[in-house]
Enzyme design. Structure first.
Site, PDB file in Angstrom:
ATOM      1  N   LYS A 187      -9.873  -1.723   6.607  1.00  0.00           N
ATOM      2  CA  LYS A 187     -10.357  -3.068   6.301  1.00  0.00           C
ATOM      3  C   LYS A 187     -11.139  -3.617   7.479  1.00  0.00           C
ATOM      4  O   LYS A 187     -10.724  -3.482   8.628  1.00  0.00           O
ATOM      5  CB  LYS A 187      -9.174  -3.990   5.997  1.00  0.00           C
ATOM      6  CG  LYS A 187      -9.563  -5.442   5.756  1.00  0.00           C
ATOM      7  CD  LYS A 187      -8.431  -6.230   5.160  1.00  0.00           C
ATOM      8  CE  LYS A 187      -7.258  -6.404   6.100  1.00  0.00           C
ATOM      9  NZ  LYS A 187      -6.163  -7.156   5.469  1.00  0.00           N
ATOM     10  N   TRP A 208       0.828  -1.208   0.000  1.00  0.00           N
ATOM     11  CA  TRP A 208       0.000   0.000   0.000  1.00  0.00           C
ATOM     12  C   TRP A 208       0.861   1.256   0.000  1.00  0.00           C
ATOM     13  O   TRP A 208       0.532   2.240  -0.667  1.00  0.00           O
ATOM     14  CB  TRP A 208      -0.945  -0.011   1.205  1.00  0.00           C
ATOM     15  CG  TRP A 208      -2.187  -0.810   0.969  1.00  0.00           C
ATOM     16  CD1 TRP A 208      -2.299  -1.949   0.218  1.00  0.00           C
ATOM     17  CD2 TRP A 208      -3.492  -0.531   1.470  1.00  0.00           C
ATOM     18  NE1 TRP A 208      -3.589  -2.395   0.235  1.00  0.00           N
ATOM     19  CE2 TRP A 208      -4.341  -1.557   0.985  1.00  0.00           C
ATOM     20  CE3 TRP A 208      -4.017   0.463   2.284  1.00  0.00           C
ATOM     21  CZ2 TRP A 208      -5.704  -1.596   1.299  1.00  0.00           C
ATOM     22  CZ3 TRP A 208      -5.375   0.417   2.594  1.00  0.00           C
ATOM     23  CH2 TRP A 208      -6.206  -0.599   2.105  1.00  0.00           C
ATOM     24  N   ASP A 249       4.305   0.238  11.099  1.00  0.00           N
ATOM     25  CA  ASP A 249       4.055  -1.175  11.377  1.00  0.00           C
ATOM     26  C   ASP A 249       4.917  -1.608  12.559  1.00  0.00           C
ATOM     27  O   ASP A 249       5.976  -1.016  12.821  1.00  0.00           O
ATOM     28  CB  ASP A 249       4.374  -2.045  10.158  1.00  0.00           C
ATOM     29  CG  ASP A 249       3.615  -3.360  10.180  1.00  0.00           C
ATOM     30  OD1 ASP A 249       2.642  -3.497   9.414  1.00  0.00           O
ATOM     31  OD2 ASP A 249       3.970  -4.252  10.984  1.00  0.00           O
TER      32      ASP A 249
END
Length: 201
Positions: free
Chosen positions: A141, A42, A62
């Site tokens: 998501k 992404w 992350d």
């Protein structure tokens, strides 16, 4: 593998491409925050699409290490347990788009997996509310299930438009779907009029 052929680190890159083709979020010059970025598919797409004059303003986050991507700043931290590390890294920066493709490790139990990803969605929404510019956009998501409508209502407090979207590149049998919030509103007063705010106990 098609992703490797096109230079992307993961096939999930095509999901973001599908989302952006529909909603036109990643315009030149925009600032993007990518939560749960590893391995970087992404972030690659975002950097390609918002680049202007050879430069892009993308921050990828992350808990796992990630190989460097041109024009992407990487912050390694666990936003679930140590969000203060992200706040310290970003300071007072604001973004036009916040992306979250975060997902917990699957335990194989659909309801538990659904509840766990909703927790991550709520955390991503909190960060979006904190770091988005007025008028900005948020993509997250989710897995469809018991709590999705409640979470969707939470998004509607903050965004003028909230839309379900299933990318063409998602597996048809998967319960995975994306919620796209656009036109971030009332960043200082998320509930609008005071009478709409939840009462304190």
């Amino acid at each position: 593998m098609l992703a490797k052929k096109h230079g992307y680190r993961s096939r999930s890159a095509y999901k973001l491409i599908d989302i952006d083709c529909k909603f036109k979020l990643l315009q030149r010059g925009r600032y993007v925050l990518d939560l749960g970025s590893c391995p970087g598919g992404w972030a690659q797409v975002a950097a390609e699409r918002v680049a202007e004059g050879g430069k892009a303003h993308v921050v990828a986050v992350d808990m796992a290490p990630m190989e460097r991507i041109p024009n992407v700043d990487f912050v390694q931290c666990d936003v679930e347990h140590s969000p203060e590390l992200l706040r310290a890294a970003l300071q007072d920066r604001k973004f036009d788009v916040v992306l979250s493709d975060m997902a917990p490790k699957s335990c194989g139990h659909r309801q538990v997996d659904h509840a766990n990803i909703i927790n991550l969605c709520e955390m991503a929404l909190d960060l979006a509310v904190e770091f988005l510019r007025s008028g900005g956009s948020f993509v997250t998501k989710i897995l469809q299930g018991e709590y999705e409508q409640e979470f969707r209502r939470s998004l509607q407090y903050y965004f003028a438009s909230v839309t379900y979207f299933k990318p063409k590149s998602s597996r048809s049998e998967s319960s995975e779907i994306y919620l796209v919030g656009t036109k971030f509103k009332n960043p200082e007063h998320p509930y609008g009029n005071s009478e709409d705010a939840p009462s304190e106990c």
